[in-house]
Design a protein around this motif. Structure first.
Motif, PDB file in Angstrom:
ATOM      1  N   TYR A 121      -3.865  -9.332 -13.785  1.00 16.67           N
ATOM      2  CA  TYR A 121      -4.589  -8.476 -12.842  1.00 16.67           C
ATOM      3  C   TYR A 121      -5.241  -9.325 -11.754  1.00 16.67           C
ATOM      4  CZ  TYR A 121      -7.948  -5.038 -11.104  1.00 16.67           C
ATOM      5  OH  TYR A 121      -8.687  -4.197 -10.313  1.00 16.67           O
ATOM      6  N   ASN A 122      -5.105  -8.864 -10.528  1.00 16.50           N
ATOM      7  CA  ASN A 122      -5.723  -9.512  -9.381  1.00 16.50           C
ATOM      8  C   ASN A 122      -7.100  -8.883  -9.190  1.00 16.50           C
ATOM      9  OD1 ASN A 122      -5.537 -11.169  -7.050  1.00 16.50           O
ATOM     10  ND2 ASN A 122      -3.396 -10.523  -6.819  1.00 16.50           N
ATOM     11  N   GLU A 123      -8.133  -9.615  -9.526  1.00 16.99           N
ATOM     12  CA  GLU A 123      -9.472  -9.016  -9.480  1.00 16.99           C
ATOM     13  C   GLU A 123      -9.908  -8.762  -8.041  1.00 16.99           C
ATOM     14  OE1 GLU A 123     -12.109 -11.492 -11.736  1.00 16.99           O
ATOM     15  OE2 GLU A 123     -10.946 -11.215 -13.578  1.00 16.99           O
ATOM     16  N   ILE A 135      12.171  -0.475  -5.674  1.00 16.11           N
ATOM     17  CA  ILE A 135      11.149   0.551  -5.432  1.00 16.11           C
ATOM     18  C   ILE A 135      10.240   0.601  -6.648  1.00 16.11           C
ATOM     19  CG2 ILE A 135      10.723   3.025  -5.133  1.00 16.11           C
ATOM     20  CD1 ILE A 135      13.384   3.310  -3.823  1.00 16.11           C
ATOM     21  N   SER A 136       8.949   0.573  -6.392  1.00 14.88           N
ATOM     22  CA  SER A 136       7.992   0.681  -7.494  1.00 14.88           C
ATOM     23  C   SER A 136       7.260   2.008  -7.390  1.00 14.88           C
ATOM     24  CB  SER A 136       7.009  -0.488  -7.401  1.00 14.88           C
ATOM     25  OG  SER A 136       6.021  -0.388  -8.385  1.00 14.88           O
ATOM     26  N   THR A 137       7.209   2.742  -8.503  1.00  8.88           N
ATOM     27  CA  THR A 137       6.540   4.048  -8.466  1.00  8.88           C
ATOM     28  C   THR A 137       5.592   4.200  -9.644  1.00  8.88           C
ATOM     29  OG1 THR A 137       6.851   6.452  -8.488  1.00  8.88           O
ATOM     30  CG2 THR A 137       8.477   5.157  -9.689  1.00  8.88           C
ATOM     31  N   PHE A 192       9.527  -2.258 -16.132  1.00  7.60           N
ATOM     32  CA  PHE A 192       8.203  -1.679 -16.348  1.00  7.60           C
ATOM     33  C   PHE A 192       7.150  -2.706 -15.967  1.00  7.60           C
ATOM     34  CE2 PHE A 192      10.756   1.012 -19.152  1.00  7.60           C
ATOM     35  CZ  PHE A 192      10.274   2.271 -18.795  1.00  7.60           C
ATOM     36  N   GLU A 193       6.264  -2.306 -15.058  1.00 11.11           N
ATOM     37  CA  GLU A 193       5.160  -3.197 -14.702  1.00 11.11           C
ATOM     38  C   GLU A 193       3.969  -2.874 -15.594  1.00 11.11           C
ATOM     39  OE1 GLU A 193       6.140  -1.554 -10.711  1.00 11.11           O
ATOM     40  OE2 GLU A 193       5.061  -3.351 -10.053  1.00 11.11           O
ATOM     41  N   TYR A 194       3.334  -3.923 -16.069  1.00 13.80           N
ATOM     42  CA  TYR A 194       2.202  -3.741 -16.976  1.00 13.80           C
ATOM     43  C   TYR A 194       1.109  -4.727 -16.593  1.00 13.80           C
ATOM     44  CZ  TYR A 194       0.006  -2.541 -21.487  1.00 13.80           C
ATOM     45  OH  TYR A 194      -0.849  -2.092 -22.473  1.00 13.80           O
ATOM     46  N   ILE A 211       0.843  -1.197   0.000  1.00 13.78           N
ATOM     47  CA  ILE A 211       0.000   0.000   0.000  1.00 13.78           C
ATOM     48  C   ILE A 211       0.880   1.249   0.000  1.00 13.78           C
ATOM     49  CG2 ILE A 211      -1.711   1.316   1.312  1.00 13.78           C
ATOM     50  CD1 ILE A 211      -2.540  -1.371   2.621  1.00 13.78           C
ATOM     51  N   GLY A 212       0.513   2.209  -0.851  1.00 16.39           N
ATOM     52  CA  GLY A 212       1.208   3.503  -0.826  1.00 16.39           C
ATOM     53  C   GLY A 212       2.098   3.737  -2.020  1.00 16.39           C
ATOM     54  N   GLU A 213       2.493   4.991  -2.167  1.00 11.67           N
ATOM     55  CA  GLU A 213       3.407   5.392  -3.239  1.00 11.67           C
ATOM     56  C   GLU A 213       4.743   5.770  -2.580  1.00 11.67           C
ATOM     57  OE1 GLU A 213       3.952   5.541  -6.534  1.00 11.67           O
ATOM     58  OE2 GLU A 213       5.758   6.630  -6.002  1.00 11.67           O
ATOM     59  N   PRO A 214       5.783   4.929  -2.754  1.00 10.32           N
ATOM     60  CA  PRO A 214       7.057   5.164  -2.060  1.00 10.32           C
ATOM     61  C   PRO A 214       7.632   6.563  -2.296  1.00 10.32           C
ATOM     62  CG  PRO A 214       7.117   3.082  -3.257  1.00 10.32           C
ATOM     63  CD  PRO A 214       5.800   3.709  -3.571  1.00 10.32           C
ATOM     64  N   ILE A 221       8.752   0.902 -12.747  1.00 11.38           N
ATOM     65  CA  ILE A 221       7.759   1.927 -13.087  1.00 11.38           C
ATOM     66  C   ILE A 221       6.445   1.238 -13.417  1.00 11.38           C
ATOM     67  CG2 ILE A 221       7.193   3.835 -14.656  1.00 11.38           C
ATOM     68  CD1 ILE A 221       9.746   4.382 -13.056  1.00 11.38           C
ATOM     69  N   SER A 222       5.382   1.659 -12.744  1.00 12.20           N
ATOM     70  CA  SER A 222       4.053   1.132 -13.058  1.00 12.20           C
ATOM     71  C   SER A 222       3.549   1.843 -14.301  1.00 12.20           C
ATOM     72  CB  SER A 222       3.101   1.378 -11.883  1.00 12.20           C
ATOM     73  OG  SER A 222       3.529   0.621 -10.779  1.00 12.20           O
ATOM     74  N   LEU A 223       3.589   1.147 -15.420  1.00 10.73           N
ATOM     75  CA  LEU A 223       3.290   1.798 -16.702  1.00 10.73           C
ATOM     76  C   LEU A 223       1.832   1.553 -17.095  1.00 10.73           C
ATOM     77  CD1 LEU A 223       4.954   3.437 -18.767  1.00 10.73           C
ATOM     78  CD2 LEU A 223       5.221   1.324 -20.054  1.00 10.73           C
ATOM     79  N   HIS A 224       1.491   0.316 -17.335  1.00  7.05           N
ATOM     80  CA  HIS A 224       0.112  -0.149 -17.538  1.00  7.05           C
ATOM     81  C   HIS A 224      -0.579   0.333 -18.810  1.00  7.05           C
ATOM     82  CE1 HIS A 224       0.930  -1.497 -13.592  1.00  7.05           C
ATOM     83  NE2 HIS A 224       0.411  -0.503 -12.912  1.00  7.05           N
ATOM     84  N   ALA A 225       0.046   1.232 -19.550  1.00  8.56           N
ATOM     85  CA  ALA A 225      -0.548   1.685 -20.814  1.00  8.56           C
ATOM     86  C   ALA A 225       0.559   2.232 -21.706  1.00  8.56           C
ATOM     87  CB  ALA A 225      -1.586   2.773 -20.552  1.00  8.56           C
TER      88      ALA A 225
HETATM   89  N1  SAH Z   1       2.483   3.084  -5.798  1.00  8.97           N
HETATM   90  C1  SAH Z   1       3.506   2.223  -6.308  1.00  8.97           C
HETATM   91  C2  SAH Z   1       3.693   0.942  -5.544  1.00  8.97           C
HETATM   92  C3  SAH Z   1       2.480   0.214  -5.050  1.00  8.97           C
HETATM   93  S1  SAH Z   1       1.486  -0.622  -6.239  1.00  8.97           S
HETATM   94  C4  SAH Z   1       3.303   1.976  -7.777  1.00  8.97           C
HETATM   95  O1  SAH Z   1       2.350   2.499  -8.337  1.00  8.97           O
HETATM   96  O2  SAH Z   1       4.123   1.320  -8.393  1.00  8.97           O
HETATM   97  C5  SAH Z   1       2.486  -1.965  -6.738  1.00  8.97           C
HETATM   98  C6  SAH Z   1       2.096  -2.532  -8.103  1.00  8.97           C
HETATM   99  O3  SAH Z   1       0.894  -3.304  -8.019  1.00  8.97           O
HETATM  100  C7  SAH Z   1       1.840  -1.450  -9.122  1.00  8.97           C
HETATM  101  O4  SAH Z   1       2.416  -1.787 -10.354  1.00  8.97           O
HETATM  102  C8  SAH Z   1       0.330  -1.465  -9.191  1.00  8.97           C
HETATM  103  O5  SAH Z   1      -0.104  -0.884 -10.369  1.00  8.97           O
HETATM  104  C9  SAH Z   1       0.024  -2.932  -9.050  1.00  8.97           C
HETATM  105  N2  SAH Z   1      -1.355  -3.284  -8.708  1.00  8.97           N
HETATM  106  C10 SAH Z   1      -2.274  -2.549  -8.050  1.00  8.97           C
HETATM  107  N3  SAH Z   1      -3.447  -3.206  -7.958  1.00  8.97           N
HETATM  108  C11 SAH Z   1      -3.263  -4.390  -8.556  1.00  8.97           C
HETATM  109  C12 SAH Z   1      -4.117  -5.515  -8.792  1.00  8.97           C
HETATM  110  N4  SAH Z   1      -5.363  -5.547  -8.364  1.00  8.97           N
HETATM  111  N5  SAH Z   1      -3.586  -6.577  -9.450  1.00  8.97           N
HETATM  112  C13 SAH Z   1      -2.304  -6.561  -9.883  1.00  8.97           C
HETATM  113  N6  SAH Z   1      -1.465  -5.542  -9.691  1.00  8.97           N
HETATM  114  C14 SAH Z   1      -1.938  -4.455  -9.046  1.00  8.97           C
END
Ligand code: SAH
Length: 341
Positions: A286-288, A187-189, A252-254, A155-158, A210-214
């Motif tokens: 994705y974790n629903e 560190i994930s941001t 990059f997290e996607y 939880i949180g934004e580092p 980096i949380s990219l996702h798009a």
């Molecule tokens: N705020 C930071 C770190 C916390 S979130 C960040 O945004 O990176 C950690 C990672 O989990 C991020 O990539 C986030 O997008 C992802 N995440 C959030 N909810 C999720 C879910 N339900 N299923 C899978 N990944 C998720």
């Protein structure tokens, strides 16, 4: 009073110097805290009585309260209660290469990513360094095993709690602390540009994700409001600079969201966006969660996306799924409790 687990080795050295003591005492205290793992100052038997008394006046040595533990195959999820009653989570994952822990950095989160459970409950406060250190210590104690890797993905934004996060890293990374190698810390941001620049200057060996996702600004702004302040058009050049300056590979997290960002065109656009950057893409099923409408992409769709990126010569991995039975999406366990279910 301050909690002793929030003091860096350097701060303790200064503390002892100010007391007119030798700075070597800091190392002794660190050994008691992180090697021998005592639970009171009295047990520090090579520290003289008068110094112990001063320590007791200036510091507490209080653990966190474990409120709940959920367990699934190779994963434990912990819910902690902090001294003011707030709650945060940590997740321990067992891999064949060792144990890794996902720690929380704030109580709630203000980034407001639409797919994320943590952000449904707004930030109440930052975590102090000791509250992050204790997540590791308490989990190691419960597990009876060492943790070798740390990811700041709870939880949180580092980077919205920069100073405490850096202190936390200093403490767990110190050879007389938990001695977790910087390269074993990630560190994930969500992409807070000024903090990425600051972090770049520190030249730490810590990994950055980096949380990219798009792959474009239109879609990313829909998923992640932070993109309106720090759009990809500005973020990507800063990340290129980061790689040049630090010679570190970026992650990059996607997250794969069904019908949203998981089509072939997205993969091709993503490859184009990341072309030439020393990085790899981690595709996350994705974790629903029950409160949020997004669904996870099918296995086939994820594999197709993976193949497209491979063909485009982008390094890519698919994250192993952990703990959907234990509400492993960050923030799920906390919101479950906060909403009194
Ligand atoms: N705020 C930071 C770190 C916390 S979130 C960040 O945004 O990176 C950690 C990672 O989990 C991020 O990539 C986030 O997008 C992802 N995440 C959030 N909810 C999720 C879910 N339900 N299923 C899978 N990944 C998720």
């Amino acid at each position: 009073m301050k909690n002793i687990y929030g003091e860096t080795h350097q701060q303790l050295e200064q503390y002892f110097l100010d007391l007119g003591e030798k700075k070597f005492k800091a190392t002794q205290v660190f050994e008691w805290l992180y090697e021998k793992r005592v639970s009171s100052f009295e047990e520090m038997s090579n520290v003289k009585k008068s110094v112990i008394q001063v320590l007791q006046q200036d510091y507490v040595m209080e653990p966190l309260k474990i409120m709940d533990i959920l367990t699934d195959v190779d994963v434990h999820k912990y819910l902690f209660q902090l001294s003011d009653g707030e709650k945060v989570e940590a997740v321990l994952m067992k891999h064949d290469y060792g144990n890794s822990i996902c720690v929380s950095t704030q109580v709630g989160c203000n980034m407001g990513c639409t797919f994320c459970e943590s952000g449904r409950l707004k930030k109440r406060r930052n975590l102090e360094a000791y509250e992050m250190v204790l997540q590791l210590l308490m989990v190691e104690e419960h597990l009876g095993e060492r943790i070798s890797r740390v990811v700041l993905m709870g939880i949180g934004e580092p980077f919205d709690n920069y100073e405490n996060v850096m202190k936390f890293i200093d403490i767990i990374n110190h050879p007389k602390g938990m001695a977790i190698g910087a390269r074993h810390i990630t560190i994930s941001t969500c992409g807070i540009i000024p903090k990425i620049k600051e972090f770049m200057k520190e030249k730490r060996q810590v990994n950055l994700a980096i949380s990219l996702h798009a792959p474009n600004d239109t879609l990313r702004s829909r998923l992640m409001p932070i993109n309106k302040s720090y759009p990809l058009t500005e973020l990507i050049p800063v990340l290129k600079e980061y790689v040049d300056e630090t010679h570190r590979r970026l992650t990059f997290e996607y997250i794969m969201l069904k019908g949203i960002n998981d089509q072939k065109v997205h993969a091709i656009e993503l490859a184009k966006l990341l072309r030439g950057i020393n990085c790899y893409v981690n595709l996350i099923p994705y974790n629903e969660t029950s409160h949020i409408e997004y669904e996870k992409s099918s296995k086939e769709r994820i594999l197709q996306f993976y193949d497209t990126l491979k063909k485009e010569k982008i390094n890519v991995t698919i994250r192993r799924e952990f703990g959907s039975k234990v509400m492993a999406a960050c923030g799920q366990l906390r919101s479950h409790y906060e909403e009194g279910k």
